[in-house]
Design a protein around this motif. Structure first.
Motif, short mmCIF file in Angstrom:
data_model
loop_
_atom_site.label_atom_id
_atom_site.label_comp_id
_atom_site.label_asym_id
_atom_site.label_seq_id
_atom_site.Cartn_x
_atom_site.Cartn_y
_atom_site.Cartn_z
N UNK A 1 47.48 89.82 143.30
CA UNK A 1 47.12 91.23 143.48
C UNK A 1 46.71 91.73 142.11
N UNK A 2 45.41 91.89 141.90
CA UNK A 2 44.90 92.24 140.58
C UNK A 2 44.35 93.66 140.50
N UNK A 3 44.50 94.27 139.34
CA UNK A 3 43.92 95.58 139.04
C UNK A 3 42.95 95.41 137.90
N UNK A 4 41.70 95.85 138.11
CA UNK A 4 40.66 95.79 137.08
C UNK A 4 40.38 97.20 136.59
N UNK A 5 40.60 97.44 135.30
CA UNK A 5 40.34 98.74 134.70
C UNK A 5 39.16 98.65 133.74
N UNK A 6 38.71 99.82 133.29
CA UNK A 6 37.58 99.87 132.35
C UNK A 6 36.88 101.20 132.44
N UNK A 7 36.19 101.62 131.39
CA UNK A 7 35.54 102.93 131.37
C UNK A 7 34.38 103.03 132.36
N UNK B 1 52.53 88.86 153.09
CA UNK B 1 52.80 88.29 154.41
C UNK B 1 51.63 87.50 154.98
N UNK B 2 50.40 87.88 154.55
CA UNK B 2 49.24 87.18 155.10
C UNK B 2 48.48 86.43 154.02
N UNK B 3 49.07 86.39 152.83
CA UNK B 3 48.57 85.57 151.73
C UNK B 3 47.13 85.91 151.34
N UNK B 4 46.81 87.21 151.38
CA UNK B 4 45.48 87.65 150.96
C UNK B 4 45.43 87.76 149.44
N UNK B 5 44.23 87.61 148.90
CA UNK B 5 43.99 87.83 147.48
C UNK B 5 43.34 89.20 147.33
N UNK B 6 43.95 90.06 146.54
CA UNK B 6 43.50 91.45 146.41
C UNK B 6 43.05 91.69 144.98
N UNK B 7 41.88 92.32 144.81
CA UNK B 7 41.43 92.77 143.49
C UNK B 7 40.88 94.18 143.64
N UNK B 8 41.45 95.11 142.88
CA UNK B 8 41.07 96.52 142.96
C UNK B 8 40.52 96.99 141.62
N UNK B 9 39.39 97.69 141.66
CA UNK B 9 38.87 98.39 140.48
C UNK B 9 39.31 99.84 140.58
N UNK C 1 50.17 92.17 140.22
CA UNK C 1 50.75 91.10 139.41
C UNK C 1 49.75 90.54 138.40
N UNK C 2 48.56 91.15 138.36
CA UNK C 2 47.57 90.82 137.34
C UNK C 2 46.90 92.12 136.91
N UNK C 3 46.70 92.28 135.60
CA UNK C 3 46.04 93.46 135.06
C UNK C 3 44.91 93.00 134.15
N UNK C 4 43.68 93.46 134.47
CA UNK C 4 42.50 93.06 133.70
C UNK C 4 41.80 94.31 133.16
N UNK D 1 45.61 91.79 130.44
CA UNK D 1 46.57 92.65 129.77
C UNK D 1 47.97 92.41 130.32
N UNK D 2 49.00 92.69 129.50
CA UNK D 2 50.38 92.52 129.99
C UNK D 2 50.71 93.58 131.04
N UNK D 3 51.54 93.20 132.01
CA UNK D 3 51.90 94.11 133.10
C UNK D 3 52.73 95.29 132.63
N UNK D 4 53.32 95.20 131.44
CA UNK D 4 54.11 96.32 130.94
C UNK D 4 53.25 97.57 130.74
N UNK D 5 51.92 97.38 130.61
CA UNK D 5 51.01 98.53 130.49
C UNK D 5 51.05 99.39 131.75
N UNK D 6 51.33 98.77 132.89
CA UNK D 6 51.41 99.53 134.13
C UNK D 6 52.65 100.42 134.16
#
Length: 474
Positions: free
Chosen positions: A33-39, A192-200, A212-215, A227-232
């Motif tokens: 489960x990833x989060x992609x940030x950026x300006x 539960x359904x083992x999907x791969x999630x990436x959100x901008x 569980x991933x921060x980009x 980036x480290x997850x502690x930023x969240x």
């Protein structure tokens, strides 16, 4: 296990413009489960469209590299097979709809996957039930709020059962409760359904314990930074409140206002005067009628009761004159533009400005610089990023400076720096020109501190929130 990766991507929309990114490598880790940030304008939406196989087929040019799905060039995979593996939720959900009702839209999407009628019915029911959207099955998509449309778009993605789900600013028009509910729904899909999630998303609040991933993607980047997850944890939403002020007098008012959509009542018996020289926040859950209230004030939706400007009924004004007095920033930026290029859009607003003595060319240039729009002035409005479109749209209407200005989700897709710059411009113009400005925004952090008062729409009542926590009917 589905593997989606970008290798050495160099992408450009125009031969005459710098590449959005150069030789970019990125691999989506399966089951994460990833989060992609950026300006704003860094290329997050562009990257997602490349990963989904939409670009370069439908826009721009891939100068180097490729996107592969399970080792195969994604451009070589037929659309229905590709969609079964990778699905994308657009920043503007209405662009994803092709049919009239919720039921028809989900059915259309699944028919394109070449599923059997029995499986289509089962998947539609399962998706609507899982997201608690059964009551929307027969609703027309055009009658839904922006947040409700976003949830229907997510239900469509869920029904498609794709292994990888890309979501581009999915919470831009969603209320805080809906945002947390959708995040929980997505986390459940991953677990539960083992999907791969990436959100901008520009707003990292609420992702602690979910992602569980921060980009991070920078402008003209060559690599995506992990980036480290502690930023969240540092971005956790804090409780903030409006700095309530005593209200000024104003020219626009409504008396005994009642609103409905078909048989569904949205507002009953509301009385209020928009104060001049002050910023107001209009809050409330998705679907309560906030955008419908704006439409009624603009004389674009039927209502009962009266709306007046300087004590003269709105219905006695010609629509053209009323539109000159009451401006609106639409929720969908692309609906606002009337010129092809960004510079032309601003120039037209300057020519029609109510306050050219304030909006001098020097001040306009300063605003363009503060919003980081200087390098996109000669670009086509519709090719700008979602955040750039928002900033251009907002600046154009601020330069017009009508006495009353209604802003419907003007901050969706803005990074923190852009948000601060936009709010500063709004606040300055409001005070200097004594404008009456009312803003719909589900985003509170970084926004409400600038507000002078708050109206809350809930259970068909519009309430003026007071500093001491008391409520007063509006």
């Amino acid at each position: 296990m589905t593997v989606l990766s970008a290798d050495q991507l160099t992408f450009s929309y125009d031969d005459q413009k710098p590449a959005v990114f150069k030789k970019l490598d990125f691999k989506i880790e399966n089951g994460t489960f990833g989060l992609l940030t950026g300006p704003s304008g860094c290329g997050k939406s562009t990257l997602f469209k490349l990963l989904a196989g939409l670009y370069p087929q439908y826009g721009g040019q891939l100068l180097t590299g490729k996107v592969t799905l399970d080792g195969q060039n994604i451009a070589e995979i037929v659309p229905f097979a590709r969609a079964g593996k990778v699905a994308m939720l657009f920043q503007n959900p209405s662009r994803q709809f092709a049919m009239r009702t919720v039921q028809e839209q989900l059915q259309f999407a699944l028919e394109n996957l070449q599923l059997s009628p029995i499986e289509i019915r089962q998947r539609i029911s399962a998706a609507l039930t899982e997201l608690k959207l059964e009551k929307f099955r027969s609703r027309q998509l055009t009658t839904l709020s922006g947040g409700e449309q976003q949830r229907i778009a997510l239900a469509t993605i869920l029904a498609m059962d794709s292994e990888i789900i890309l979501l581009d600013e999915p919470f831009a028009n969603v209320d805080p409760h809906g945002r947390q509910q959708l995040l929980a729904d997505l986390k459940k899909l991953q677990q539960t359904r083992h999907k791969t999630i990436l959100i901008a998303d520009h707003d990292p609040s609420g992702y602690a314990g979910i992602a569980d991933r921060l980009y991070h993607l920078s402008v003209h980047a060559e690599q995506i930074e992990r980036l480290p997850l502690k930023n969240l944890q540092l971005a956790a939403t804090t409780n903030v409140a409006v700095n309530y002020q005593s209200l000024n007098k104003g020219s626009l008012a409504w008396q005994q206002l009642q609103l409905a959509i078909g048989p569904r009542k949205l507002l009953t018996g509301s009385n209020f005067t928009l104060p001049e020289g002050q910023l107001g926040l209009l809050s409330g859950a998705n679907g309560t009628g906030k955008s419908t209230l704006f439409a009624a004030i603009c004389q674009q939706h039927d209502y009962q009761g009266s709306i007046t400007f300087q004590q003269k009924s709105a219905q006695k004004f010609k629509l053209k004159r009323w539109a000159d007095l009451v401006g609106i920033v639409f929720q969908n930026s692309s609906d606002q533009f009337i010129s092809l290029k960004a510079a032309s859009e601003i120039n037209l607003s300057a020519k029609a400005s109510h306050h050219p003595e304030y909006w001098t060319q020097t001040r306009i240039d300063q605003a363009i610089t503060s919003l980081n729009l200087k390098n996109v002035l000669d670009q086509v409005c519709y090719q700008l990023s979602g955040g750039q479109q928002k900033k251009l749209q907002l600046l154009s209407m601020l330069v017009m400076a009508p006495p009353v200005l209604l802003l419907d989700e003007p901050f969706a897709g803005l990074d923190a720096e852009s948000l601060a710059a936009a709010l500063a411009l709004i606040k300055q113009a409001t005070k200097a020109l004594q404008l009456s400005i009312l803003i719909i925004s589900h985003q509170r952090l970084g926004v409400v501190e600038t507000m002078d008062y708050e109206l809350q729409l809930s259970q068909q009542q519009l309430t003026l929130l007071q500093k001491d926590g008391e409520q007063k009917d509006a």
